[in-house]
Enzyme design. Sequence first.
Site, PDB file in Angstrom:
ATOM      1  N   TYR A 285       0.847  -1.350   0.035  1.00 51.93           N
ATOM      2  CA  TYR A 285       0.042   0.122  -0.059  1.00 51.93           C
ATOM      3  C   TYR A 285       0.841   1.224  -0.168  1.00 51.93           C
ATOM      4  CZ  TYR A 285      -3.293   3.513   1.846  1.00 51.93           C
ATOM      5  OH  TYR A 285      -3.913   4.477   1.964  1.00 51.93           O
TER       6      TYR A 285
ATOM      7  N   LYS B 111     -12.002   0.487   5.544  1.00 54.87           N
ATOM      8  CA  LYS B 111     -12.568  -0.076   4.544  1.00 54.87           C
ATOM      9  C   LYS B 111     -13.703  -1.251   4.829  1.00 54.87           C
ATOM     10  CE  LYS B 111      -9.289   2.326   3.014  1.00 54.87           C
ATOM     11  NZ  LYS B 111      -7.711   1.670   2.500  1.00 54.87           N
TER      12      LYS B 111
HETATM   13  C1  LIG Z   1      -6.285   2.401   2.789  1.00 55.23           C
HETATM   14  C2  LIG Z   1      -5.500   1.061   3.248  1.00 55.23           C
HETATM   15  C3  LIG Z   1      -4.566   1.558   4.189  1.00 55.23           C
HETATM   16  C4  LIG Z   1      -4.526   2.899   5.035  1.00 55.23           C
HETATM   17  O1  LIG Z   1      -5.580   2.916   5.684  1.00 55.23           O
HETATM   18  P1  LIG Z   1      -5.992   4.452   6.216  1.00 55.23           P
HETATM   19  O2  LIG Z   1      -7.553   4.063   6.927  1.00 55.23           O
HETATM   20  O3  LIG Z   1      -6.291   5.488   4.944  1.00 55.23           O
HETATM   21  O4  LIG Z   1      -4.994   5.190   6.920  1.00 55.23           O
HETATM   22  C5  LIG Z   1      -3.694   0.492   4.479  1.00 55.23           C
HETATM   23  N1  LIG Z   1      -3.469  -0.635   3.697  1.00 55.23           N
HETATM   24  C6  LIG Z   1      -4.388  -0.795   2.938  1.00 55.23           C
HETATM   25  C7  LIG Z   1      -4.317  -2.193   2.307  1.00 55.23           C
HETATM   26  C8  LIG Z   1      -4.983   0.031   2.444  1.00 55.23           C
HETATM   27  O5  LIG Z   1      -6.111  -0.224   1.499  1.00 55.23           O
END
Ligand SMILES: *Cc1c(COP(=O)(O)O)cnc(C)c1O
Length: 357
Positions: free
Chosen positions: A78, A175
């Site tokens: 990421y 997410k």
């Molecule tokens: C979005 C995401 C992150 C970071 O998360 P935030 O809540 O935006 O700080 C880390 N790893 C993955 C795989 C992601 O999709």
Amino acid sequence: MPIFQSATFEYDGEASYHGVRYVRLNNTPNHLVLHKKLAAIENAEAAVVTASGMAAITTALLTVLKTGDHLLIQDCLYGGTHDFITNDLPSLGVDHDFIEADDPGTWRKKLRTNTKAIYVETISNPLMQVGELKSVVEFARASGLVSMIDNTFASPINFRPAEIGFDLSLHSCTKYLNGHSDIGAGACIGRTDLIEKVLHKLNHLGGSLDPHACFLLHRGVKTLALRVGRQNDSALKIAQFLEGLPSVEAVNYPGLESNSSHGRARSFLDGFGGMISFEPRGGVEKAERFMKRISIPIVAPSLGGVETLVTRPATTSHSGMAAEDRRRLGISDGLVRVSVGIEATEELIDDFDSALS
Ligand SMILES: *Cc1c(COP(=O)(O)O)cnc(C)c1O
């Protein structure tokens, strides 16, 4: 669970700083119930929630690593994690080397006497590759490393890292875990001794979650299995449909039998997830036209919510990466990433069909 929207709680004879109830210490009733729930759904010992996925990841890395240490990382992480490890950690005297997660035979020669951790992702972004996850755990055990995995894309429905022995699992709860694209949150789940250390580090770094966001995350988790089950089914059907279209050059989805990660995905995961990427024939121009024509999905970054989202990684999640690195990793400029939501599958397929034609 009601919302305990309070920054401080009446003193009750606590003897230490970490025992006092205070919002930054992540120990209000909303935090405690969520910690228990997240540990339970990943079959792990303990969990701690954070203000974002990056707060979970950076706090966990700063807990496990100190000046002079070295870590091994998957070559395609990421963007935020990649930048933190390659730009920020070196200034603290923490070094790294890249590994190919599907090629365990090449890991040993990257090992140094000061290597302390190995860090991978369950399903990598944006090509949806699944590495040799069991080998990561075995390699870490044999070499005395802490094994860390970002399980955001799979969610606990499709993969529970503790079940095969991972020490720490990291999530952007922004997410799938929350699932409604309306809060930022993160979690670190795993071994009790490590989670206690992560919590103490978090108490000082301050990336704790607000009680109201805890409440929303807790509510979101209640429908996780329903949402992700639907997203698994829908994504597989959409990926199969796209694979059969002459206007599509390549489809990346671990549920497809043609996918190079399919065998590993079948052996480690309970479902293949809701994330797909594909390359329309005709490159960037065709991809841009598709994004203008598609009507149900929203063109937006992020993922894991109930609404289908599409993005072009070269201009969003991977825009910080040098064009040359993107090419080396196989991320073409025309690549489109899809986070499949819970809309009717047939309507999504019809929409993709007409936008692509
Ligand atoms: C979005 C995401 C992150 C970071 O998360 P935030 O809540 O935006 O700080 C880390 N790893 C993955 C795989 C992601 O999709």
